[in-house]
Design an enzyme around this catalytic site. Structure first.
Site: not given
Length: 320
Positions: A170, A244
């Site tokens: 991811k 992030k």
């Protein structure tokens, strides 16, 4: 199977709703009252804490905004493992560092609890339709047990490997997406300042070698949708979340001694946006930074405040 869900934000809430609509006995918790009321409308039971969710459930999923929050929810005194039983499954849907996944998995294993890291990918339409991509790390037998729940919100489910593999793939994916986001904004600003219409850029690039999924979706988002979330709503693709993820990918690369020439550069506009207190806006708010640096207003609905004399006055036709 009794299912628990923790974290009903822009990503978590649609997933939880799809689980509830599929008929699972669902218990949820969140810090905000509004999403809890929405889930109760779909038949979900509301719990006061992550520990209470875990005590009631056989499988608990969490969709949370950061490593810090994920660590507290999983390992805190009122967290998931505090209420979990041997044989339970904990699914970390959040995009967090592989190192934290390993820490949670190790402590969970000591209690006989299996852990899957299973971050998801997809836009708002995929969240609502239950057609997200799910990248799973952990044991195949645990994935098999969780699969009926995963299928309520995902239609592309990949077993990436052992613990931490889901988180790793991811981060690689989102770093690449972040690079494409920044490149798209730069390209649009360059094209507009060169005198090109946005419609022309979209049509030509969309049919040429520069096309990619990020470009195709981002052009419309920039020109047709405000970066300011609707009143009372959270951002669907918030700057805090995307920034992030790109930061975590850079940290993973640093830990592995992998140089990221483009990945590290792509992080900088996200950091600049966060420094401007744009964390809870949609990520394309950073288009304003590229406009400011280039002295051109490429987007008619941005909130950029530059002196008129500093702007190149170019008419932009909104994409229909």
């Amino acid at each position: 199977m009794k299912v628990g869900f923790i974290g009903l934000g822009g990503i978590g809430k649609p997933m939880a709703i799809n689980i509830a609509k599929s008929g699972f006995d669902l218990t949820v918790t969140d810090l905000r009252e509004q999403p809890l009321n929405e889930l109760a409308h779909y038949g979900a039971r509301v719990a006061a804490s992550a520990r209470e969710v875990s005590e009631i459930s056989d499988l608990v999923l969490a969709s949370l905004p950061s490593d810090l929050v994920s660590e507290e929810v999983a390992l805190g005194s009122n967290g998931v493992l505090a209420g979990a039983k041997s044989g339970d499954i904990y699914v970390e849907l959040s995009t967090i560092s592989p190192g934290l996944v390993h820490t949670i998995a190790k402590k969970a294993s000591d209690k006989g609890v299996a852990v899957l890291d299973a971050p998801v990918s997809g836009g708002l339409a995929q969240r609502l339709d239950g057609t997200l991509s799910i990248m799973v790390g952990g044991e195949a037998k645990t994935l098999s047990k969780a699969m009926p729940v995963f299928k309520t919100f995902g239609d592309k489910i990949f077993h990436a490997g052992g613990s931490g593999a889901g988180a790793s793939v991811k981060l690689v994916n989102n770093m690449l997406a972040g690079i494409n986001m920044v490149a798209t904004m730069e390209a649009l600003v360059l094209g507009v300042k060169a005198g090109l219409r946005v419609e022309t850029l979209k049509e030509v690039i969309g049919a040429s070698s520069g096309a990619n999924k990020v470009f195709e979706g981002l052009v419309d988002k920039i020109y047709l949708h405000s970066a300011e979330p609707s009143h009372g709503q959270t951002a669907n693709q918030g700057l805090h979340t995307i920034g992030k993820d790109v930061r975590l990918a850079n940290e993973m690369a640093q830990n592995l001694s992998v140089p990221l020439l483009l990945g590290s550069a792509a992080l900088q506009p996200f950091l600049a946006g966060l420094a401007n207190d744009w964390a809870h806006k949609e990520y394309w708010v950073i288009m304003e930074l590229f406009e400011q640096m280039s002295g051109v207003r490429a987007v008619s609905n941005t909130h950029l405040t530059l002196p008129t004399s500093d702007l190149v006055k170019i008419s932009v036709v909104a994409v229909s």
